[in-house]
Design a protein around this motif. Structure first.
Motif, PDB file in Angstrom:
ATOM      1  N   PHE A  92       0.815  -1.165   0.019  1.00  0.00           N
ATOM      2  CA  PHE A  92       0.290   0.131  -0.009  1.00  0.00           C
ATOM      3  C   PHE A  92       0.770   1.287   0.034  1.00  0.00           C
ATOM      4  N   LEU A  93       1.905   1.310   0.694  1.00  0.00           N
ATOM      5  CA  LEU A  93       2.658   2.488   0.995  1.00  0.00           C
ATOM      6  C   LEU A  93       3.671   2.698  -0.560  1.00  0.00           C
ATOM      7  N   SER A  94       3.895   1.640  -1.239  1.00  0.00           N
ATOM      8  CA  SER A  94       4.406   1.753  -2.427  1.00  0.00           C
ATOM      9  C   SER A  94       3.324   2.200  -3.463  1.00  0.00           C
ATOM     10  N   ILE A  95       2.194   1.951  -3.299  1.00  0.00           N
ATOM     11  CA  ILE A  95       1.080   2.347  -4.347  1.00  0.00           C
ATOM     12  C   ILE A  95       1.122   4.105  -4.069  1.00  0.00           C
ATOM     13  N   TYR A  96       1.050   4.178  -2.615  1.00  0.00           N
ATOM     14  CA  TYR A  96       1.117   5.593  -2.401  1.00  0.00           C
ATOM     15  C   TYR A  96       1.921   6.545  -2.988  1.00  0.00           C
ATOM     16  N   ASP A  97       3.305   5.825  -2.733  1.00  0.00           N
ATOM     17  CA  ASP A  97       4.558   6.596  -3.306  1.00  0.00           C
ATOM     18  C   ASP A  97       4.216   6.921  -4.690  1.00  0.00           C
ATOM     19  N   SER A  98       3.901   6.046  -5.486  1.00  0.00           N
ATOM     20  CA  SER A  98       3.793   6.154  -6.873  1.00  0.00           C
ATOM     21  C   SER A  98       2.783   7.259  -7.296  1.00  0.00           C
ATOM     22  N   LEU A  99       1.785   7.567  -6.454  1.00  0.00           N
ATOM     23  CA  LEU A  99       0.593   8.489  -6.832  1.00  0.00           C
ATOM     24  C   LEU A  99       1.013  10.000  -6.563  1.00  0.00           C
ATOM     25  N   ASP A 130      -9.049 -12.044  -0.175  1.00  0.00           N
ATOM     26  CA  ASP A 130      -8.321 -12.123  -1.367  1.00  0.00           C
ATOM     27  C   ASP A 130      -6.820 -12.324  -1.084  1.00  0.00           C
ATOM     28  N   ALA A 131      -6.158 -13.497  -1.858  1.00  0.00           N
ATOM     29  CA  ALA A 131      -4.616 -13.398  -1.831  1.00  0.00           C
ATOM     30  C   ALA A 131      -3.913 -12.303  -2.038  1.00  0.00           C
ATOM     31  N   ASN A 132      -4.353 -11.421  -2.893  1.00  0.00           N
ATOM     32  CA  ASN A 132      -3.434 -10.375  -3.506  1.00  0.00           C
ATOM     33  C   ASN A 132      -4.567  -9.037  -3.646  1.00  0.00           C
ATOM     34  N   PRO A 133      -4.819  -8.597  -2.435  1.00  0.00           N
ATOM     35  CA  PRO A 133      -5.736  -7.384  -2.456  1.00  0.00           C
ATOM     36  C   PRO A 133      -5.276  -6.091  -3.057  1.00  0.00           C
ATOM     37  N   CYS A 134      -3.913  -5.809  -3.118  1.00  0.00           N
ATOM     38  CA  CYS A 134      -3.439  -4.786  -3.767  1.00  0.00           C
ATOM     39  C   CYS A 134      -3.547  -4.791  -5.239  1.00  0.00           C
ATOM     40  N   VAL A 135      -3.925  -5.931  -5.856  1.00  0.00           N
ATOM     41  CA  VAL A 135      -4.181  -5.727  -7.306  1.00  0.00           C
ATOM     42  C   VAL A 135      -5.649  -5.877  -7.726  1.00  0.00           C
ATOM     43  N   LEU A 154      -4.097   7.073   3.591  1.00  0.00           N
ATOM     44  CA  LEU A 154      -5.281   6.410   3.324  1.00  0.00           C
ATOM     45  C   LEU A 154      -6.306   7.137   2.412  1.00  0.00           C
ATOM     46  N   ALA A 155      -6.415   8.663   1.998  1.00  0.00           N
ATOM     47  CA  ALA A 155      -7.110   9.211   1.113  1.00  0.00           C
ATOM     48  C   ALA A 155      -6.609   8.705  -0.132  1.00  0.00           C
ATOM     49  N   PHE A 156      -5.356   9.051  -0.511  1.00  0.00           N
ATOM     50  CA  PHE A 156      -4.846   8.491  -1.784  1.00  0.00           C
ATOM     51  C   PHE A 156      -5.256   7.069  -1.864  1.00  0.00           C
ATOM     52  N   ILE A 157      -5.222   6.439  -1.444  1.00  0.00           N
ATOM     53  CA  ILE A 157      -5.604   4.844  -1.439  1.00  0.00           C
ATOM     54  C   ILE A 157      -7.142   4.809  -1.857  1.00  0.00           C
ATOM     55  N   VAL A 158      -7.864   5.537  -1.206  1.00  0.00           N
ATOM     56  CA  VAL A 158      -9.272   5.632  -1.392  1.00  0.00           C
ATOM     57  C   VAL A 158      -9.754   6.205  -2.734  1.00  0.00           C
ATOM     58  N   ILE A 209      -1.158   1.671   7.867  1.00  0.00           N
ATOM     59  CA  ILE A 209      -1.975   1.779   6.740  1.00  0.00           C
ATOM     60  C   ILE A 209      -2.973   0.847   6.338  1.00  0.00           C
ATOM     61  N   ALA A 210      -2.327  -0.493   6.321  1.00  0.00           N
ATOM     62  CA  ALA A 210      -3.440  -1.605   5.797  1.00  0.00           C
ATOM     63  C   ALA A 210      -4.603  -1.764   6.781  1.00  0.00           C
ATOM     64  N   ARG A 211      -4.550  -1.853   7.865  1.00  0.00           N
ATOM     65  CA  ARG A 211      -5.489  -1.859   8.944  1.00  0.00           C
ATOM     66  C   ARG A 211      -6.614  -0.779   8.826  1.00  0.00           C
ATOM     67  N   LEU A 212      -5.944   0.193   8.373  1.00  0.00           N
ATOM     68  CA  LEU A 212      -6.770   1.522   8.245  1.00  0.00           C
ATOM     69  C   LEU A 212      -7.747   1.390   7.117  1.00  0.00           C
ATOM     70  N   VAL A 213      -7.041   0.879   6.047  1.00  0.00           N
ATOM     71  CA  VAL A 213      -7.906   0.654   4.674  1.00  0.00           C
ATOM     72  C   VAL A 213      -8.909  -0.383   4.926  1.00  0.00           C
ATOM     73  N   TRP A 214      -8.501  -1.463   5.495  1.00  0.00           N
ATOM     74  CA  TRP A 214      -9.364  -2.560   5.844  1.00  0.00           C
ATOM     75  C   TRP A 214     -10.600  -2.054   6.761  1.00  0.00           C
ATOM     76  N   GLY A 215     -10.231  -1.120   7.734  1.00  0.00           N
ATOM     77  CA  GLY A 215     -11.243  -0.515   8.651  1.00  0.00           C
ATOM     78  C   GLY A 215     -12.330   0.355   7.967  1.00  0.00           C
ATOM     79  N   PHE A 216     -11.678   1.165   6.831  1.00  0.00           N
ATOM     80  CA  PHE A 216     -12.476   2.123   6.123  1.00  0.00           C
ATOM     81  C   PHE A 216     -13.530   1.374   5.565  1.00  0.00           C
ATOM     82  N   PHE A 217     -13.004   0.304   4.755  1.00  0.00           N
ATOM     83  CA  PHE A 217     -14.007  -0.500   3.820  1.00  0.00           C
ATOM     84  C   PHE A 217     -14.905  -1.053   4.689  1.00  0.00           C
TER      85      PHE A 217
END
Ligand code: GTP
Ligand code: MG
Length: 337
Positions: A20-27, A324-329, A157-161, A238-246
């Protein structure tokens, strides 16, 4: 055994922090991109103040609130203190000026709900919308930016959402789903509600910043440098927060009875706001109170069809995070109708 299972779940979720953090960095926009935005802003500011010396140009929206991903358009607001200016004439004049300075695709959209001039700068390749006297948007931009400075997890969190919402096609107000602004408010609300809380309620604290715009008093605590440790009692990554948000929006939120309110840092009842039934086109099926225009529900665009789409997307995301085995995708897989 239950405790062991809970620990296991946590560790499973925590394996997603790095991706998740690397997705965030890429954005995140690069420094180079931010410099280009600044360059365009300075050019436009110069053109505008040459014609209207008393006018001021402000950045609002995602380039100003720190929730902008790379390659975002710039939203600008021209504030001019003249009662009764004719907005259409003004925008047409502005478009003329910009056109003569080699800016491209200049268009005055005088009949839009928010009338604007659009343009593209051939030097930086950046597109930009300029509206007039939408000063509340400039203030809510500052509020969001100040929240982002308190705890780094809000921006993550907001970038991921936002990235999820754009990929899944649920960030389109003209199709009845939510604006980016609404999603960021949902993230702030969520972090105000974590226990221990990750964000405070800035509008509920001592006032250090106050302006009155269009008869709305906007005041809040803005010395956010003093709040850098606020969320430190909560160590959730972050991962727990994304999980919690959804999970919150999929399975916990009481859509029938509650409004989320960043202004009060709590939930308030729909009855109290008289948002229990459809009024005109506002259906109040998901209620997100604007922090300053409190009669304004940012969920008003959502209709009986799109609420179903939205809630199914929240459930899909929560289930992917869980199983899911690969949630980030999978989470960001483009929605194909
Ligand atoms: P992206 O362009 O999607 O990255 O996000 P953005 O932050 O620019 O979001 P959006 O286009 O949703 O909104 C731009 C800005 O307009 C927000 O930051 C707010 O300041 C303002 N805004 C959007 N919707 C509303 C609204 O309903 N009421 C008010 N007062 N301001 C709004
Ligand atoms: Mg924008």
């Amino acid at each position: 055994r239950i405790f062991k299972r809970q620990m296991q779940c946590r560790m499973d979720i925590d394996r997603l922090n790095a991706p998740f953090l690397s997705i965030y960095d890429s954005l995140i926009p690069t420094e180079e991109e931010k410099a280009k935005q600044k360059q365009l802003f300075t050019l436009l500011e110069r053109l505008v103040t040459k014609e209207w010396p008393e006018a001021r140009l402000y950045i609002y929206g995602s380039c100003g609130n720190s929730f902008g991903v790379s390659k975002s358009d710039i939203d600008l607001c021209l504030a001019i203190d003249e009662a009764n200016i004719n907005k259409s004439e003004f925008l047409l004049r502005l478009a003329d000026i910009l056109q003569s300075d080699n800016l491209q695709n200049v268009q005055a959209l005088t009949r839009a709900r928010v009338p604007i001039v659009k343009l593209m700068d051939p030097v930086t390749g950046i597109s930009c919308d300029i509206c007039i006297n939408n000063v509340l948007a400039v203030i809510n931009t500052k509020l969001l930016r100040d929240y982002a400075k308190i705890d780094a997890r809000l921006r993550q969190l907001a970038f991921i959402v936002k990235h999820w919402a754009k990929s899944r096609g649920v960030n389109e107000t003209y199709h009845g789903t939510l604006s980016s602004y609404a999603y960021v408010l949902m993230c702030i609300h969520f972090l105000q509600h974590r226990r221990p809380a990750i964000l405070p309620c800035l509008q509920g604290m001592q006032t250090t910043y106050s302006v009155t715009v269009e008869n709305v008093e906007c005041s809040f605590f803005d010395q956010v440098d003093k709040l850098r440790d606020f969320g430190s009692h909560n160590k959730e990554p972050i991962a727990r927060l994304v999980w919690g948000f959804f999970n919150y929006w999929a399975y916990s939120h009481d859509y029938a009875n509650f409004v989320i309110s960043v202004r009060t840092g709590s939930l308030i009842s729909k009855r109290e706001k008289d948002w229990t039934r459809r009024v005109g086109n506002d259906r109040h099926l998901i209620c997100i109170e604007d922090p300053f225009e409190i009669s304004h529900d940012l969920g008003r665009v959502v209709d009986k069809y799109s609420i179903k789409v939205l809630r199914e997307e929240f459930e899909r995301a929560a289930d992917i995070m869980q199983y899911d085995a690969n949630p980030c995708v999978k989470l960001f897989e483009p929605y194909v109708p």
